[in-house]
Scaffold this motif. Structure first.
Motif, PDB file in Angstrom:
ATOM      1  N   UNK A 312       0.839  -1.206   0.000  1.00  0.00           N
ATOM      2  CA  UNK A 312       0.000   0.000   0.000  1.00  0.00           C
ATOM      3  C   UNK A 312       0.869   1.249   0.000  1.00  0.00           C
ATOM      4  N   UNK A 313       1.956   1.240   0.773  1.00  0.00           N
ATOM      5  CA  UNK A 313       2.879   2.384   0.792  1.00  0.00           C
ATOM      6  C   UNK A 313       3.496   2.598  -0.584  1.00  0.00           C
ATOM      7  N   UNK A 314       3.894   1.499  -1.225  1.00  0.00           N
ATOM      8  CA  UNK A 314       4.498   1.633  -2.553  1.00  0.00           C
ATOM      9  C   UNK A 314       3.498   2.156  -3.566  1.00  0.00           C
ATOM     10  N   UNK A 315       2.296   1.594  -3.574  1.00  0.00           N
ATOM     11  CA  UNK A 315       1.292   1.988  -4.553  1.00  0.00           C
ATOM     12  C   UNK A 315       0.911   3.451  -4.377  1.00  0.00           C
ATOM     13  N   UNK A 316       0.764   3.901  -3.133  1.00  0.00           N
ATOM     14  CA  UNK A 316       0.470   5.320  -2.891  1.00  0.00           C
ATOM     15  C   UNK A 316       1.577   6.202  -3.433  1.00  0.00           C
ATOM     16  N   UNK A 317       2.837   5.791  -3.194  1.00  0.00           N
ATOM     17  CA  UNK A 317       3.963   6.561  -3.735  1.00  0.00           C
ATOM     18  C   UNK A 317       3.925   6.556  -5.260  1.00  0.00           C
ATOM     19  N   UNK A 318       3.714   5.394  -5.850  1.00  0.00           N
ATOM     20  CA  UNK A 318       3.725   5.277  -7.311  1.00  0.00           C
ATOM     21  C   UNK A 318       2.674   6.182  -7.946  1.00  0.00           C
ATOM     22  N   UNK A 320       1.264   8.813  -6.728  1.00  0.00           N
ATOM     23  CA  UNK A 320       1.591  10.230  -6.533  1.00  0.00           C
ATOM     24  C   UNK A 320       2.736  10.656  -7.443  1.00  0.00           C
ATOM     25  N   UNK A 321       3.766   9.830  -7.519  1.00  0.00           N
ATOM     26  CA  UNK A 321       4.973  10.205  -8.272  1.00  0.00           C
ATOM     27  C   UNK A 321       4.724  10.234  -9.774  1.00  0.00           C
ATOM     28  N   UNK A 322       4.017   9.238 -10.297  1.00  0.00           N
ATOM     29  CA  UNK A 322       3.858   9.113 -11.737  1.00  0.00           C
ATOM     30  C   UNK A 322       2.545   9.659 -12.289  1.00  0.00           C
ATOM     31  N   UNK A 323       1.481   9.600 -11.524  1.00  0.00           N
ATOM     32  CA  UNK A 323       0.169   9.885 -12.101  1.00  0.00           C
ATOM     33  C   UNK A 323      -0.530  11.110 -11.538  1.00  0.00           C
ATOM     34  N   UNK A 324      -0.137  11.584 -10.379  1.00  0.00           N
ATOM     35  CA  UNK A 324      -0.840  12.694  -9.733  1.00  0.00           C
ATOM     36  C   UNK A 324      -0.341  14.025 -10.283  1.00  0.00           C
ATOM     37  N   UNK A 325      -0.629  14.248 -11.573  1.00  0.00           N
ATOM     38  CA  UNK A 325      -0.125  15.446 -12.248  1.00  0.00           C
ATOM     39  C   UNK A 325      -1.047  15.787 -13.407  1.00  0.00           C
ATOM     40  N   UNK A 326      -1.232  17.087 -13.703  1.00  0.00           N
ATOM     41  CA  UNK A 326      -2.098  17.462 -14.821  1.00  0.00           C
ATOM     42  C   UNK A 326      -1.500  17.133 -16.179  1.00  0.00           C
ATOM     43  N   UNK A 327      -0.181  16.822 -16.232  1.00  0.00           N
ATOM     44  CA  UNK A 327       0.452  16.474 -17.498  1.00  0.00           C
ATOM     45  C   UNK A 327       0.582  14.970 -17.591  1.00  0.00           C
ATOM     46  N   UNK A 328       0.877  14.475 -18.778  1.00  0.00           N
ATOM     47  CA  UNK A 328       1.010  13.036 -18.970  1.00  0.00           C
ATOM     48  C   UNK A 328       2.261  12.522 -18.286  1.00  0.00           C
ATOM     49  N   UNK A 329       2.308  11.210 -18.084  1.00  0.00           N
ATOM     50  CA  UNK A 329       3.476  10.598 -17.454  1.00  0.00           C
ATOM     51  C   UNK A 329       4.724  10.869 -18.274  1.00  0.00           C
ATOM     52  N   UNK A 330       4.636  10.744 -19.603  1.00  0.00           N
ATOM     53  CA  UNK A 330       5.806  10.956 -20.462  1.00  0.00           C
ATOM     54  C   UNK A 330       6.337  12.374 -20.320  1.00  0.00           C
ATOM     55  N   UNK A 331       5.450  13.366 -20.293  1.00  0.00           N
ATOM     56  CA  UNK A 331       5.888  14.751 -20.147  1.00  0.00           C
ATOM     57  C   UNK A 331       6.485  14.992 -18.772  1.00  0.00           C
ATOM     58  N   UNK A 332       5.908  14.370 -17.755  1.00  0.00           N
ATOM     59  CA  UNK A 332       6.408  14.520 -16.393  1.00  0.00           C
ATOM     60  C   UNK A 332       7.832  13.987 -16.297  1.00  0.00           C
ATOM     61  N   UNK A 333       8.084  12.820 -16.885  1.00  0.00           N
ATOM     62  CA  UNK A 333       9.410  12.215 -16.865  1.00  0.00           C
ATOM     63  C   UNK A 333      10.411  13.125 -17.551  1.00  0.00           C
ATOM     64  N   UNK A 334      10.032  13.648 -18.726  1.00  0.00           N
ATOM     65  CA  UNK A 334      10.943  14.531 -19.463  1.00  0.00           C
ATOM     66  C   UNK A 334      11.271  15.776 -18.652  1.00  0.00           C
ATOM     67  N   UNK A 335      10.262  16.370 -18.036  1.00  0.00           N
ATOM     68  CA  UNK A 335      10.464  17.587 -17.257  1.00  0.00           C
ATOM     69  C   UNK A 335      11.404  17.330 -16.082  1.00  0.00           C
ATOM     70  N   UNK A 336      11.227  16.207 -15.386  1.00  0.00           N
ATOM     71  CA  UNK A 336      12.063  15.911 -14.233  1.00  0.00           C
ATOM     72  C   UNK A 336      13.504  15.656 -14.642  1.00  0.00           C
ATOM     73  N   UNK A 337      13.711  15.001 -15.792  1.00  0.00           N
ATOM     74  CA  UNK A 337      15.066  14.714 -16.231  1.00  0.00           C
ATOM     75  C   UNK A 337      15.812  16.002 -16.548  1.00  0.00           C
ATOM     76  N   UNK A 338      15.126  16.922 -17.216  1.00  0.00           N
ATOM     77  CA  UNK A 338      15.741  18.207 -17.546  1.00  0.00           C
ATOM     78  C   UNK A 338      16.098  18.966 -16.267  1.00  0.00           C
ATOM     79  N   UNK A 339      15.182  18.954 -15.306  1.00  0.00           N
ATOM     80  CA  UNK A 339      15.417  19.641 -14.026  1.00  0.00           C
ATOM     81  C   UNK A 339      16.594  19.041 -13.286  1.00  0.00           C
ATOM     82  N   UNK A 340      16.656  17.699 -13.282  1.00  0.00           N
ATOM     83  CA  UNK A 340      17.715  17.017 -12.540  1.00  0.00           C
ATOM     84  C   UNK A 340      19.087  17.311 -13.122  1.00  0.00           C
ATOM     85  N   UNK A 341      19.157  17.517 -14.433  1.00  0.00           N
ATOM     86  CA  UNK A 341      20.434  17.804 -15.059  1.00  0.00           C
ATOM     87  C   UNK A 341      20.894  19.225 -14.784  1.00  0.00           C
TER      88      UNK A 341
END
Length: 341
Positions: A312-318, A320-341
């Motif tokens: 349950x802890x993992x699923x709640x994290x998952x 929130x991290x991947x899906x709890x966003x107004x943008x798509x998962x693919x866009x979210x991943x791209x945005x985070x990678x750019x920020x991290x760099x």
């Protein structure tokens, strides 16, 4: 204390660094940020650690002998926790050289650094995979582990032997931890539980090997971290003709069948899984089951997190991290990678 954590951007390394920093330690982390799985997740973990004033980080590949030597010469580490390795049983069938470079050559460089620096205690990650095709259960550290069924397992057994030799020759306290199927928030996307949750969330089919009849001793990440911290403080001692060396199983001591595991995920998510039932894959084992009597006796700790709570802890994290966003998962991943760099 000044502690080196190798593989700090990894699943266990990240959680361990957070815990040790919270306890007031100085942590230096290294990682080569390889592309075995999603770099975005590794960058996101590092983003959580980098603002901490007692945390420092080097981008470093342990297979580079010069850089590892320089690292130990530059820093006066009290303790080393070695988690960096090429992980994954199935990937070892495709890219064996990655395991030799990291798990054998890289581990040698870490051992040499510990020898030159005379560190107080090396704690290193082994794996339940070393038990291979053993049929006696539960698996005990005294069992013979000379029959690995994957190259990954063979490298982990080799690590234990290499560490024992260094401990014997140079009287360096060393402890190896055989981890049993670690899961939880910020986990590895190549692990089955992560793939199951991702596929069920997206309405996709999941691959279920050995027709769901495999059993695993699933161990929640917080329990793993508690065990590491306690073991770190429990420096092994020489006795008679034995070096200051110890091996422990770190598992939940409660194997669960894969079909039951999936059913728990389905109940938590409120969705049924669409299953591709498949035969066993090369390198897999039917069951893992940790005998943790020595762990309990020596550090007074036994994992306590139930599988339902941990999932349950993992699923709640998952979610929130991947899906709890107004943008798509693919866009979210791209945005985070750019920020991290």
């Amino acid at each position: 204390m000044k502690i080196l954590i190798t593989g700090v951007a990894g699943f266990i390394g990240y959680h361990l660094a957070k815990r040790l920093l919270a306890e007031g330690n100085q942590v230096h982390g290294i990682d080569n940020l390889n592309e075995y799985y999603d770099l975005t997740l590794k960058h996101a973990r590092l983003e959580q650690l980098l603002p901490h004033p007692r945390f420092t980080f080097d981008y470093l590949d342990i297979s580079d002998r010069f850089l590892v030597t320089e690292l130990f010469q530059k820093h006066n580490f009290d303790y080393v926790i070695h988690l960096a390795a090429q992980a994954g049983v199935r990937y070892s069938l495709k890219n064996p050289h990655a395991y030799v470079d990291s798990n054998l050559v890289g581990f040698t460089h870490i051992l040499e650094g510990c020898r030159q620096s005379q560190i107080e205690h090396l704690v290193f990650a082994s794996s339940s995979s070393v038990y291979g095709a053993n049929t006696k259960v539960p698996f005990a550290v005294s069992d013979n582990v000379d029959h690995p069924v994957s190259l990954y397992a063979a490298t982990k057994k080799a690590n234990e032997l290499m560490a024992h030799a260094y401990s014997h020759l140079y009287q360096i306290p060393m402890t190896g931890l055989r981890f049993f199927t670690v899961y939880g928030p910020w986990g590895r996307p190549d692990m089955a539980y992560f793939k199951f949750v991702r596929a069920i969330a997206k309405g996709e089919r999941i691959d279920v090997y050995n027709f769901g009849k495999m059993k695993r001793d699933f161990t929640y990440i917080d329990d793993i971290i508690e065990a590491i911290v306690r073991v770190l403080a429990k420096t092994p001692q020489s006795s008679k003709n034995q070096p200051p060396y110890k091996i422990y199983n770190v598992g939940n001591n409660n194997p669960v069948e894969l079909n039951e595991f999936i059913a728990i995920i389905e109940r938590i998510m409120g969705k049924s899984a669409q299953k591709n039932l498949l035969p066993m894959q090369p390198g897999d084992v039917v069951s893992t089951f940790a005998d943790i009597d020595e762990l309990i006796a020596d550090i007074d700790f036994k994992p306590t997190t139930t599988l339902a709570q941990g999932l349950e802890n993992f699923i709640n994290w998952y979610l929130e991290y991947y899906l709890d966003s107004p943008v798509s998962v693919d866009k979210l991943v791209t945005r985070r990678l750019v920020t991290a760099r």
